[in-house]
Scaffold this motif. Structure first.
Motif, PDB file in Angstrom:
ATOM      1  N   UNK A 158       0.820  -1.305  -0.063  1.00  0.00           N
ATOM      2  CA  UNK A 158       0.127   0.194   0.022  1.00  0.00           C
ATOM      3  C   UNK A 158       0.911   1.356   0.207  1.00  0.00           C
ATOM      4  N   UNK A 159       1.974   1.244   0.221  1.00  0.00           N
ATOM      5  CA  UNK A 159       3.183   2.713   0.237  1.00  0.00           C
ATOM      6  C   UNK A 159       3.838   1.764  -0.580  1.00  0.00           C
ATOM      7  N   UNK A 160       3.927   1.262  -1.464  1.00  0.00           N
ATOM      8  CA  UNK A 160       4.936   1.076  -2.880  1.00  0.00           C
ATOM      9  C   UNK A 160       5.849   0.230  -2.569  1.00  0.00           C
ATOM     10  N   UNK A 161       5.959  -0.623  -1.279  1.00  0.00           N
ATOM     11  CA  UNK A 161       7.197  -2.400  -0.926  1.00  0.00           C
ATOM     12  C   UNK A 161       6.863  -3.081  -1.769  1.00  0.00           C
ATOM     13  N   UNK A 162       7.240  -3.585  -1.417  1.00  0.00           N
ATOM     14  CA  UNK A 162       7.038  -5.462  -1.627  1.00  0.00           C
ATOM     15  C   UNK A 162       6.403  -6.200  -1.097  1.00  0.00           C
ATOM     16  N   UNK A 163       6.241  -5.823   0.290  1.00  0.00           N
ATOM     17  CA  UNK A 163       4.732  -6.443   1.570  1.00  0.00           C
ATOM     18  C   UNK A 163       5.312  -7.729   1.621  1.00  0.00           C
ATOM     19  N   UNK A 164       7.422  -8.498   1.958  1.00  0.00           N
ATOM     20  CA  UNK A 164       7.913  -9.342   2.082  1.00  0.00           C
ATOM     21  C   UNK A 164       7.844  -9.699   3.399  1.00  0.00           C
ATOM     22  N   UNK A 165       8.521 -10.580   3.832  1.00  0.00           N
ATOM     23  CA  UNK A 165       8.798 -11.258   5.359  1.00  0.00           C
ATOM     24  C   UNK A 165      10.012 -10.440   5.712  1.00  0.00           C
ATOM     25  N   UNK A 166      10.511 -10.428   6.882  1.00  0.00           N
ATOM     26  CA  UNK A 166      12.109 -10.331   7.833  1.00  0.00           C
ATOM     27  C   UNK A 166      12.881 -11.510   6.854  1.00  0.00           C
ATOM     28  N   UNK A 167      12.682 -12.576   6.662  1.00  0.00           N
ATOM     29  CA  UNK A 167      13.670 -13.455   5.964  1.00  0.00           C
ATOM     30  C   UNK A 167      13.546 -13.621   4.949  1.00  0.00           C
ATOM     31  N   UNK A 168      13.001 -12.863   3.951  1.00  0.00           N
ATOM     32  CA  UNK A 168      13.342 -12.575   2.809  1.00  0.00           C
ATOM     33  C   UNK A 168      14.181 -11.407   2.298  1.00  0.00           C
ATOM     34  N   UNK A 169      14.135 -10.697   3.315  1.00  0.00           N
ATOM     35  CA  UNK A 169      14.966  -9.396   3.257  1.00  0.00           C
ATOM     36  C   UNK A 169      16.296 -10.217   3.774  1.00  0.00           C
ATOM     37  N   UNK A 170      16.162 -10.326   4.683  1.00  0.00           N
ATOM     38  CA  UNK A 170      17.692 -11.546   5.110  1.00  0.00           C
ATOM     39  C   UNK A 170      18.250 -11.761   3.666  1.00  0.00           C
ATOM     40  N   UNK A 171      17.831 -12.512   3.133  1.00  0.00           N
ATOM     41  CA  UNK A 171      17.609 -13.293   2.074  1.00  0.00           C
ATOM     42  C   UNK A 171      18.154 -12.181   0.858  1.00  0.00           C
ATOM     43  N   UNK A 172      17.607 -11.641   0.316  1.00  0.00           N
ATOM     44  CA  UNK A 172      17.929 -10.460  -0.273  1.00  0.00           C
ATOM     45  C   UNK A 172      19.582  -9.232  -0.208  1.00  0.00           C
ATOM     46  N   UNK A 173      19.817  -9.345   1.037  1.00  0.00           N
ATOM     47  CA  UNK A 173      20.064  -9.115   1.437  1.00  0.00           C
ATOM     48  C   UNK A 173      21.708  -9.303   1.601  1.00  0.00           C
ATOM     49  N   UNK A 174      21.664 -10.747   1.859  1.00  0.00           N
ATOM     50  CA  UNK A 174      22.405 -11.498   1.660  1.00  0.00           C
ATOM     51  C   UNK A 174      22.608 -11.896   0.143  1.00  0.00           C
ATOM     52  N   UNK A 175      22.547 -11.829  -0.287  1.00  0.00           N
ATOM     53  CA  UNK A 175      22.491 -12.102  -2.468  1.00  0.00           C
ATOM     54  C   UNK A 175      22.808 -10.515  -3.047  1.00  0.00           C
ATOM     55  N   UNK A 176      22.576  -9.560  -2.131  1.00  0.00           N
ATOM     56  CA  UNK A 176      23.526  -8.467  -3.330  1.00  0.00           C
ATOM     57  C   UNK A 176      24.888  -8.513  -2.281  1.00  0.00           C
ATOM     58  N   UNK A 177      24.939  -8.707  -1.451  1.00  0.00           N
ATOM     59  CA  UNK A 177      26.274  -9.031  -0.666  1.00  0.00           C
ATOM     60  C   UNK A 177      27.184  -9.304  -1.719  1.00  0.00           C
ATOM     61  N   UNK A 178      26.809 -10.516  -1.175  1.00  0.00           N
ATOM     62  CA  UNK A 178      27.865 -11.569  -2.590  1.00  0.00           C
ATOM     63  C   UNK A 178      28.380 -11.268  -3.617  1.00  0.00           C
ATOM     64  N   UNK A 179      27.987 -10.214  -3.945  1.00  0.00           N
ATOM     65  CA  UNK A 179      28.401  -9.670  -5.047  1.00  0.00           C
ATOM     66  C   UNK A 179      29.180  -7.768  -4.727  1.00  0.00           C
ATOM     67  N   UNK A 180      28.637  -7.691  -3.691  1.00  0.00           N
ATOM     68  CA  UNK A 180      28.985  -5.754  -3.240  1.00  0.00           C
ATOM     69  C   UNK A 180      28.524  -5.988  -1.993  1.00  0.00           C
ATOM     70  N   UNK A 181      29.346  -5.026  -1.186  1.00  0.00           N
ATOM     71  CA  UNK A 181      28.607  -5.508   0.140  1.00  0.00           C
ATOM     72  C   UNK A 181      28.511  -4.035   0.252  1.00  0.00           C
ATOM     73  N   UNK A 182      28.748  -3.206  -0.566  1.00  0.00           N
ATOM     74  CA  UNK A 182      28.815  -1.401  -0.422  1.00  0.00           C
ATOM     75  C   UNK A 182      27.253  -1.117  -0.859  1.00  0.00           C
ATOM     76  N   UNK A 183      26.720  -1.483  -1.536  1.00  0.00           N
ATOM     77  CA  UNK A 183      25.436  -1.747  -2.102  1.00  0.00           C
ATOM     78  C   UNK A 183      24.483  -3.089  -1.548  1.00  0.00           C
ATOM     79  N   UNK A 184      24.786  -3.673  -0.476  1.00  0.00           N
ATOM     80  CA  UNK A 184      23.600  -4.547   0.566  1.00  0.00           C
ATOM     81  C   UNK A 184      23.833  -3.522   2.095  1.00  0.00           C
TER      82      UNK A 184
END
Length: 383
Positions: A58-84
């Protein structure tokens, strides 16, 4: 107890891993080399919903759970810690905090912009004398007829180079430490804010860290939550931030294992791949086992945060375990690659520099041990 990801979580994880490989990884070395904030990559991440992972649709977000969020940050950090880290600051420390405690006007003004990437957020808590002891705020907010006059200095403010808005913490009742701190929602174009570039950092380069000097006027309607309750809000946000940094550390550690595995299978010594030697195998086994244990703690902390439970102890355990496991993994990867890793510009060299920060921000390993011990002993930590 179920330790498996749902089909939705797996699909989301795989899509972000593909995005990280295609978009983030090709830019990682250049981000590190230049030290410039990666606006292009952050915009691309915003297009994938990664600046508002847990924010309601409703506010433009993805509306996902916190485990999904952690999975996303881990995936991004594997490529670039800065972006994560940039994503985690805008998600955990700004957008989620506005969603949690913001007034209707504050949400209307900022939440959709933050969740969609139209605005980048910064979190201005740390000061020269308020790092681990974050309650020791020297920035002051003095009451005025129209609101407050905020005066002081913040340091190492991530995303500040590109931020449109910052959550700024200031003492409104001097001498009461955490009982007298108020949080303010401050547009970064407010007259009286001075941005000063930080000295070059060892790792996580390109995070847009700056020092901020404040001598500004803010209205009563810019108070986030209630007056004098800002430190409680900071701790709430940092519980999520700890989970995100644990996930970041996992991503760095997994990148280290990937580099070590590829090299060990290829590198020949005495007529066979070095992966055939027990000394190398044991290092790889320790790296994988310690990271997997840390991942379980991270998922546990993320699940607790998703249930809106008090997650401070779980988050501190996850962050401590993941950051130290990732540090060991990067160090062992450097040992396995030897001279091939110990050269400026190698991926492992960058991982070694990046991972060290995960044991420092947001809260050192020593601070995590204090929090964990206090939880076990049921002792309060001085605020």
């Amino acid at each position: 107890m179920v330790l498996e990801l749902t089909h939705q979580q797996v699909a989301f994880k795989e899509s972000i891993e593909q995005f990280a490989r295609d978009v983030v990884a090709p830019r990682a070395a250049a981000i590190d080399e230049s030290g410039e904030f990666p606006s292009d990559v952050v915009r691309a991440a915003a297009g994938r919903g990664l600046l508002g992972v847990t924010i309601s649709q409703a506010w433009g977000g993805s509306g996902l759970d916190y485990v999904s969020y952690a999975l996303a940050i881990e995936a991004i950090a594997r490529a670039s810690a800065t972006v994560a880290v940039s994503l985690s600051v805008s998600n955990s420390l700004v957008a989620e905090l506005v969603a949690h405690a913001g007034r209707a006007r504050q949400k209307d003004q900022w939440l959709r912009r933050l969740a969609t990437g139209a605005a980048i957020g910064a979190f201005a808590l740390s000061e020269p004398d308020a790092g681990t002891d974050a309650a020791n705020q020297r920035t002051k907010a003095v009451k005025t007829p129209d609101g407050y006059r905020v005066m002081g200095r913040k340091v190492w403010v991530a995303n500040a180079d590109a931020a449109s808005v910052a959550i700024v913490f200031a003492s409104t009742r001097p001498g009461l430490r955490g009982q007298g701190v108020t949080a303010f929602v401050v547009p970064m174009d407010t007259p009286g804010i001075t941005r000063t570039s930080r000295a070059d950092s060892l790792g996580v380069r390109g995070l847009g860290c700056m020092d901020l000097e404040f001598d500004i006027g803010v209205g009563d309607d810019q108070v986030l939550g209630s007056p004098d309750q800002g430190f409680r809000l900071a701790k709430w946000a940092l519980d999520g931030g700890q989970v995100a940094i644990a996930a970041q550390a996992l991503g760095i550690g997994e990148a280290a294992i990937a580099e070590a595995l590829a090299y060990a299978k290829e590198r020949q010594a005495f007529g066979q791949p070095i992966a055939s030697y027990q000394a190398i195998q044991w290092m790889l086994a320790d790296m994988a086992t310690e990271l997997e244990a840390a991942r379980m703690l991270t998922w546990k902390a993320a699940a607790a945060k998703a249930r809106q439970e008090t997650s401070t102890l779980a988050a501190s355990m996850a962050k401590l375990a993941a950051s130290e496991a990732a540090h060991k993994a990067a160090d062992k990867a450097m040992q396995i690659l030897a001279s091939a890793g110990y050269r400026r510009g190698s991926i492992v060299e960058r991982l070694v520099r990046d991972v060290r920060a995960t044991e420092i921000y947001p809260g050192t390993s020593e601070a995590q041990r204090m929090i964990i011990a206090a939880g076990l002993l049921d002792y309060p930590i001085t605020q």
